[in-house]
Structure formats: C-alpha cells, structure tokens
Enzyme design. Structure first.
Site, PDB file in Angstrom:
ATOM      1  N   ASP A   1     -11.334   2.941   4.352  1.00 22.86           N
ATOM      2  CA  ASP A   1     -11.413   1.438   4.174  1.00 22.86           C
ATOM      3  C   ASP A   1     -13.060   1.556   4.124  1.00 22.86           C
ATOM      4  OD1 ASP A   1      -9.615  -0.251   3.662  1.00 22.86           O
ATOM      5  OD2 ASP A   1      -8.762  -0.378   5.859  1.00 22.86           O
TER       6      ASP A   1
ATOM      7  N   GLN B   1      -4.627  -1.367   9.609  1.00 21.61           N
ATOM      8  CA  GLN B   1      -4.285  -2.732   8.752  1.00 21.61           C
ATOM      9  C   GLN B   1      -4.998  -3.791  10.016  1.00 21.61           C
ATOM     10  OE1 GLN B   1      -3.067  -3.305   5.877  1.00 21.61           O
ATOM     11  NE2 GLN B   1      -3.651  -5.578   6.238  1.00 21.61           N
TER      12      GLN B   1
ATOM     13  N   LYS C   1       0.895  -1.386  -0.255  1.00 21.83           N
ATOM     14  CA  LYS C   1       0.036   0.028  -0.111  1.00 21.83           C
ATOM     15  C   LYS C   1       0.853   1.069   0.094  1.00 21.83           C
ATOM     16  CE  LYS C   1      -3.725  -2.464   2.100  1.00 21.83           C
ATOM     17  NZ  LYS C   1      -4.410  -2.921   3.563  1.00 21.83           N
TER      18      LYS C   1
END
Ligand code: NAD
Length: 280
Positions: A118, A95, A51
């Site tokens: 997200d 994460q 990422k």
C-alpha cells in the site's frame, strides 16, 4: 468531454497481471497477499471482497485475517509480525480505517517496507518524495496511470488537489510534483476553496463529500479526477464532484463508479507482483 475509463484500463492491467503471474507460477512462484481487516464496517468488507476477487482472477494467493473490533493492538502487531516472516506472503495490506483505540500509524509501520504494497510505511513515503523506486499508494498511482493512458502529461500543468490525507492527497502531491506539475493542495482549513480549484488545469478531488465541487468552481476545459466515494441512502455511489453539471465544462473526467476505484485495485495487484519480483 471525454471519460477517463478506469474500468476499461483496469481490465487491461489485470490481463497483463494474469500473464505475468502465469509465468511466475510456471517457475513455481505464486505471489501472495495477506489482508487484515478489523471490525465490521460494511464498506471495508466490500472493498476487501473486491480485492480478494481481483487476486483470485489473476492468480494471486490471498489470505484474509478477520479480527474483531475490540482486538488489542498487541495482538494485531503480533499477527503482522508473523506475516512479515511468512515466506509465502509478499504483500500485506491493512484495510483502513482501524477502530479508534488502535494507533493506525503504529500498525502501518509494523508492516515491513518490503511487503508494504500500500506504500504507507514511512520508508516508502520518504522514497516516493525523493522520486526513488518504491511502493506507491495504489489510489494516486492509479490516477497517474489513468492520465498516462490518455496521454495527459502533468508537466507544467496547474494542478489542484482537494484532500490532503496520507493515503490519497499527500502521495498524489508527490507524484504530481515528481511529474513536474505545479501543485496546489487544499484541505478542510483552506480559506477559499474555489479560488484554488478554479485555477486548475487538472483538478483532483479526494475528500468524501458529495457535491463538494460544483460547476462554478471549475475552469473551462479542465481535467477532473474524482477520487471520492460516497454511498447515498438509496445505495447509489457518487463522487465528490457534481458530475452532471461539471462534466460538460471539462476536457476529461472520471466517472464514479468506474473511474479511480477499479484503478486502485489494479495497482494493488501490480504492487503485489512487484513485491514478489523484489523478493526473487
Ligand atoms: P480522509 O478523511 O482521511 O481525508 C479527507 C481530506 O479531505 C482531509 O485532508 C480533509 O482536510 C479534506 N477535507 C475534508 N472536508 C473538506 C472540505 N470541505 N474542503 C476541502 N477539503 C476537505 O479521507 P481519505 O481516506 O483521504 O479519502 C477521501 C475520499 O476518497 C473518500 O471519499 C474515500 O472513500 C475516497 N477514496 C477512494 C479511493 C478509491 O479507490 N477511489 C481510495 C481511497 C479513498
């Protein structure tokens, strides 16, 4: 059988992101993404590196907060609250998975909805279910973009999703329903998985079990999306679908790697740019 090439599409999306960011940067605006990683799970560190690399390639400023596995929940919340207020940060990504002593839902709800790239905040989850503009979780959004690229319209299709997690299966269900598909969603307690998968024109699998879907579970000519990522002892990455035996039966199929994975990262870049634009 045609391969749904997520890698190729993700490159196109990255190039577009690069152009968009160039224009923003010329106006003195740099999109910023903060990534929080807790503990030392090797797979999570690999995803985070991918990422970060993607951000660098397109010109997004990214900062990484690495925290030890035994960190307290209060300390994580404090760090997120700091980033919520930081004007240079447009998006915040936590994460997953988090260590077992941490309440994942509580942490995800601490990220303010405007920076929730997200799409895991309850506010954004609710908006998605109402088909309102929002941040959509990157993996299912990537699947929709891949279908769109290959002109596959889910409208009226019998679809089956295997896996019902908050980050993959459930948002996938909302997106397909919003696209007028008929949606059947299966999970670990589903009685006869094959009865469901066999009916599907579009079968989407995100479980994390190699060879869960075999040739006999798939309808002739089905479209198969394999979200699963499993690393074998040899280091090889495979999905949840027995690719070699299933592929000849399908009309379209995603490879692993090179299918949904790169699309997930591409959608993170798009969501970060969207957060920047929303701020402006
Ligand atoms: P999860 O563990 O949170 O959820 C798994 C889901 O699968 C659950 O709903 C569970 O009930 C269901 N399940 C488990 N065993 C089953 C079985 N035998 N039959 C039917 N359903 C079963 O996992 P997750 O975070 O949703 O991830 C799922 C998979 O997708 C993993 O392999 C993960 O690595 C992968 N993933 C890939 C991407 C990507 O970018 N390609 C992104 C996120 C997750």
């Amino acid at each position: 059988m045609q391969i749904l090439d997520g890698r190729a599409l993700s490159l196109k999306i990255k190039n577009k992101a690069k152009e968009d960011i160039k224009i923003l940067r010329e106006k003195g605006i740099t999109p910023g993404l903060a990534v929080v990683i807790i503990g030392d799970d090797p797979a999570s560190h690999t995803y985070v590196r991918m990422k970060e690399k993607a951000c660098e390639e397109v010109g997004i400023y990214s900062i990484l907060h690495k925290m030890p596995a035994d960190i307290s929940q209060d300390k994580i919340i404090e760090t997120i609250e700091m980033m919520n207020k930081n004007p240079n940060i447009d998006g915040i990504l936590i994460q997953l998975p988090l260590p077992s002593h941490i309440d994942t839902r509580k942490i995800l709800q601490t990220v303010i909805a405007a920076k929730d790239v997200d799409g895991f905040h309850p506010f954004n989850v609710g908006k998605l279910s109402l088909k309102l503009d929002t941040f959509t979780p990157c993996t299912p959004l990537g699947v929709m973009r891949l279908l769109e690229e290959y002109k596959i319209d889910p409208k009226g299709l019998d679809t089956c999703i295997v896996g019902a997690s908050d980050i993959v299966g459930k948002p996938m269900m909302n997106l397909l329903l919003n696209a007028d598909a008929t949606v059947d969603i299966c999970h670990i307690h589903t009685k006869s998985l094959k009865e469901h998968t066999k009916r599907a024109d579009l079968l989407i699998v995100g479980v994390g079990k190699p060879d869960l879907i075999t040739e006999d579970m798939v309808k002739d000519g089905a479209i198969i999306i394999d979200i699963g990522i499993n690393r074998l002892e040899s280091g090889k990455l495979i999905g949840d679908v027995s690719y070699e035996e299933v592929a000849p039966k399908c009309s379209f199929i995603t490879p692993v790697p090179g299918g949904v994975g790169p699309m997930t990262i591409a959608m993170l870049l798009e969501n970060t740019i969207k957060a920047t634009r929303n701020r402006l």
